[in-house]
Design an enzyme around this catalytic site. Structure first.
Site, PDB file in Angstrom:
ATOM      1  N   THR A   1      -5.018  -8.159  10.433  1.00 11.99           N
ATOM      2  CA  THR A   1      -5.434  -6.886   9.824  1.00 11.99           C
ATOM      3  C   THR A   1      -5.045  -5.693  10.695  1.00 11.99           C
ATOM      4  O   THR A   1      -4.529  -4.693  10.193  1.00 11.99           O
ATOM      5  CB  THR A   1      -6.961  -6.899   9.593  1.00 11.99           C
ATOM      6  OG1 THR A   1      -7.295  -8.048   8.815  1.00 11.99           O
ATOM      7  CG2 THR A   1      -7.416  -5.643   8.867  1.00 11.99           C
TER       8      THR A   1
ATOM      9  N   TYR B   1     -11.871  -3.032  -3.601  1.00 13.49           N
ATOM     10  CA  TYR B   1     -12.434  -3.216  -2.260  1.00 13.49           C
ATOM     11  C   TYR B   1     -13.961  -3.234  -2.278  1.00 13.49           C
ATOM     12  O   TYR B   1     -14.588  -2.908  -1.261  1.00 13.49           O
ATOM     13  CB  TYR B   1     -11.922  -2.109  -1.327  1.00 13.49           C
ATOM     14  CG  TYR B   1     -10.533  -2.382  -0.775  1.00 13.49           C
ATOM     15  CD1 TYR B   1     -10.269  -3.519  -0.011  1.00 13.49           C
ATOM     16  CD2 TYR B   1      -9.487  -1.496  -0.981  1.00 13.49           C
ATOM     17  CE1 TYR B   1      -9.008  -3.772   0.510  1.00 13.49           C
ATOM     18  CE2 TYR B   1      -8.208  -1.739  -0.462  1.00 13.49           C
ATOM     19  CZ  TYR B   1      -7.988  -2.883   0.285  1.00 13.49           C
ATOM     20  OH  TYR B   1      -6.735  -3.133   0.811  1.00 13.49           O
TER      21      TYR B   1
ATOM     22  N   LYS C   1       0.843  -1.196   0.000  1.00 16.79           N
ATOM     23  CA  LYS C   1       0.000   0.000   0.000  1.00 16.79           C
ATOM     24  C   LYS C   1       0.885   1.255   0.000  1.00 16.79           C
ATOM     25  O   LYS C   1       2.110   1.180   0.203  1.00 16.79           O
ATOM     26  CB  LYS C   1      -0.932  -0.057   1.207  1.00 16.79           C
ATOM     27  CG  LYS C   1      -1.914  -1.249   1.153  1.00 16.79           C
ATOM     28  CD  LYS C   1      -2.763  -1.327   2.418  1.00 16.79           C
ATOM     29  CE  LYS C   1      -3.759  -2.471   2.355  1.00 16.79           C
ATOM     30  NZ  LYS C   1      -4.559  -2.588   3.596  1.00 16.79           N
TER      31      LYS C   1
ATOM     32  N   ASN D   1      -1.805  -0.083   7.361  1.00 20.76           N
ATOM     33  CA  ASN D   1      -1.239  -1.406   7.669  1.00 20.76           C
ATOM     34  C   ASN D   1      -0.392  -1.994   6.529  1.00 20.76           C
ATOM     35  O   ASN D   1      -0.204  -3.197   6.423  1.00 20.76           O
ATOM     36  CB  ASN D   1      -2.332  -2.375   8.145  1.00 20.76           C
ATOM     37  CG  ASN D   1      -3.393  -2.640   7.100  1.00 20.76           C
ATOM     38  OD1 ASN D   1      -3.354  -2.087   6.000  1.00 20.76           O
ATOM     39  ND2 ASN D   1      -4.343  -3.491   7.436  1.00 20.76           N
TER      40      ASN D   1
ATOM     41  N   ARG E   1      -0.861 -14.679   4.041  1.00 25.13           N
ATOM     42  CA  ARG E   1      -1.587 -13.950   5.101  1.00 25.13           C
ATOM     43  C   ARG E   1      -0.844 -14.078   6.442  1.00 25.13           C
ATOM     44  O   ARG E   1      -0.813 -13.138   7.227  1.00 25.13           O
ATOM     45  CB  ARG E   1      -3.009 -14.486   5.242  1.00 25.13           C
ATOM     46  CG  ARG E   1      -3.870 -14.323   4.006  1.00 25.13           C
ATOM     47  CD  ARG E   1      -4.573 -13.004   3.927  1.00 25.13           C
ATOM     48  NE  ARG E   1      -5.596 -12.839   4.929  1.00 25.13           N
ATOM     49  CZ  ARG E   1      -6.411 -11.785   4.975  1.00 25.13           C
ATOM     50  NH1 ARG E   1      -6.316 -10.816   4.061  1.00 25.13           N
ATOM     51  NH2 ARG E   1      -7.313 -11.672   5.918  1.00 25.13           N
TER      52      ARG E   1
ATOM     53  N   HIS F   1      -1.553  -5.534   1.527  1.00 26.67           N
ATOM     54  CA  HIS F   1      -2.766  -6.334   1.313  1.00 26.67           C
ATOM     55  C   HIS F   1      -2.372  -7.696   0.777  1.00 26.67           C
ATOM     56  O   HIS F   1      -1.460  -7.806  -0.051  1.00 26.67           O
ATOM     57  CB  HIS F   1      -3.683  -5.654   0.282  1.00 26.67           C
ATOM     58  CG  HIS F   1      -4.674  -6.590  -0.350  1.00 26.67           C
ATOM     59  ND1 HIS F   1      -5.856  -6.935   0.257  1.00 26.67           N
ATOM     60  CD2 HIS F   1      -4.629  -7.295  -1.516  1.00 26.67           C
ATOM     61  CE1 HIS F   1      -6.506  -7.804  -0.524  1.00 26.67           C
ATOM     62  NE2 HIS F   1      -5.783  -8.033  -1.604  1.00 26.67           N
TER      63      HIS F   1
ATOM     64  N   ARG G   1       3.122  -6.699   9.287  1.00 22.25           N
ATOM     65  CA  ARG G   1       2.377  -5.670  10.034  1.00 22.25           C
ATOM     66  C   ARG G   1       2.829  -5.609  11.491  1.00 22.25           C
ATOM     67  O   ARG G   1       2.878  -4.535  12.087  1.00 22.25           O
ATOM     68  CB  ARG G   1       0.880  -5.943   9.943  1.00 22.25           C
ATOM     69  CG  ARG G   1       0.301  -5.660   8.542  1.00 22.25           C
ATOM     70  CD  ARG G   1      -1.115  -6.191   8.449  1.00 22.25           C
ATOM     71  NE  ARG G   1      -1.779  -5.858   7.191  1.00 22.25           N
ATOM     72  CZ  ARG G   1      -2.849  -6.494   6.735  1.00 22.25           C
ATOM     73  NH1 ARG G   1      -3.368  -7.514   7.421  1.00 22.25           N
ATOM     74  NH2 ARG G   1      -3.408  -6.143   5.597  1.00 22.25           N
TER      75      ARG G   1
ATOM     76  N   GLU H   1      -8.673 -10.909  -8.008  1.00 20.49           N
ATOM     77  CA  GLU H   1      -7.775  -9.749  -7.849  1.00 20.49           C
ATOM     78  C   GLU H   1      -6.645  -9.780  -8.882  1.00 20.49           C
ATOM     79  O   GLU H   1      -6.279  -8.737  -9.430  1.00 20.49           O
ATOM     80  CB  GLU H   1      -7.225  -9.719  -6.418  1.00 20.49           C
ATOM     81  CG  GLU H   1      -8.316  -9.376  -5.398  1.00 20.49           C
ATOM     82  CD  GLU H   1      -7.893  -9.562  -3.952  1.00 20.49           C
ATOM     83  OE1 GLU H   1      -6.722  -9.926  -3.702  1.00 20.49           O
ATOM     84  OE2 GLU H   1      -8.738  -9.336  -3.064  1.00 20.49           O
TER      85      GLU H   1
ATOM     86  N   PHE I   1     -15.585   2.563   7.125  1.00 17.12           N
ATOM     87  CA  PHE I   1     -14.213   3.008   6.807  1.00 17.12           C
ATOM     88  C   PHE I   1     -13.916   2.979   5.315  1.00 17.12           C
ATOM     89  O   PHE I   1     -12.798   3.278   4.903  1.00 17.12           O
ATOM     90  CB  PHE I   1     -13.186   2.147   7.573  1.00 17.12           C
ATOM     91  CG  PHE I   1     -13.269   0.664   7.312  1.00 17.12           C
ATOM     92  CD1 PHE I   1     -12.673   0.085   6.188  1.00 17.12           C
ATOM     93  CD2 PHE I   1     -13.944  -0.175   8.193  1.00 17.12           C
ATOM     94  CE1 PHE I   1     -12.759  -1.273   5.945  1.00 17.12           C
ATOM     95  CE2 PHE I   1     -14.034  -1.549   7.955  1.00 17.12           C
ATOM     96  CZ  PHE I   1     -13.430  -2.099   6.827  1.00 17.12           C
TER      97      PHE I   1
END
Ligand code: RTP
Length: 148
Positions: free
Chosen positions: A91, A49, A9, A112, A85, A115, A102, A126, A57
Site C-alpha cells: 500500500t 471505500y 486511480k 499510489n 496484489r 487499487h 507502486r 467491487e 484519511f
C-alpha cells in the site's frame, strides 16, 4: 476462474500509466474481462471505500479518487486476487519492492496509482458495484499455453 477488480486511480491516468499497467497484467497471462474509463461521484467513491469510512484519511482518499477519471478493470486468472496484489505492491510505495507497480512508479501512500481487491469476496462485491451490467464472457486462445 477467479476474478479481481483493478482500478487505475486518477494519478495513474494523468501520468500516462494506463498502457504500462494493462501490459503488466496481460503479459503475466491474466485475461481482461472488463475495462472502462469513468469519472465517479463522491457518493460512489464513498461506497467503494466504505470499509475505510472511520479512517482519518477517508475524506482525502475520496477527494483523490474523484479528482479525475479512473480506469476500472476486471482481470481473470488463477489466484489473480493475490497475484494481482503482488504485481501492485505494498500500500505504501515506500515499502513496495522495485518491480511492482507502486514500487516502480509511486512515492506517497496518498498517490499510489492503483487499487486491487484484497480478497475474493471483496473482488466479487467491487465487480458488482463497478460493473452492474456484468463483464465480457470470452476466453483467450492462449489459455492452453498458460494453464496445464
Ligand atoms: P487499495 O484499496 O487502494 O488497493 O489499497 P490497499 O488495499 O493497499 O490499502 P487500504 O488500506 O485499503 O487503503 C486504501 C487506500 O487509502 C489510501 N491510504 N492512505 N494516508 C494514509 O495513511 C493512507 N492509508 C491508506 C491509499 O491510497 C490506499 O491505497
Amino acid at each position: 476462474m477467479e476474478q479481481t477488480f483493478i482500478m487505475i486511480k486518477p494519478d495513474g491516468v494523468q501520468r500516462g500509466l494506463v498502457g504500462e499497467i494493462v501490459c503488466r497484467f496481460e503479459k503475466k497471462g491474466f485475461s481482461l474481462k472488463g475495462l472502462k474509463l469513468i469519472s465517479v461521484e463522491r457518493a460512489f467513491a464513498e461506497k467503494h471505500y466504505e470499509d475505510l469510512s472511520s479512517k482519518p484519511f477517508f475524506s482525502g482518499l475520496v477527494d483523490y479518487i474523484i479528482s479525475g477519471p479512473v480506469v476500472a478493470m476486471v482481470w481473470e486468472g488463477k489466484n489473480v486476487v493475490s497475484t494481482g496484489r503482488n504485481i501492485i505492491g505494498a500500500t505504501n510505495p515506500a515499502a513496495s519492492a522495485p518491480g511492482t507497480i507502486r514500487g516502480d512508479y509511486a512515492v506517497e501512500i496518498g498517490r499510489n496509482i492503483i487499487h486491487g481487491s484484497d480478497a475474493v469476496e471483496s473482488a466479487r462485491k467491487e465487480i458488482a458495484l463497478w460493473f452492474p451490467d456484468g463483464t465480457v464472457n470470452w476466453q483467450s486462445s492462449l489459455h492452453p499455453w498458460i494453464y496445464e
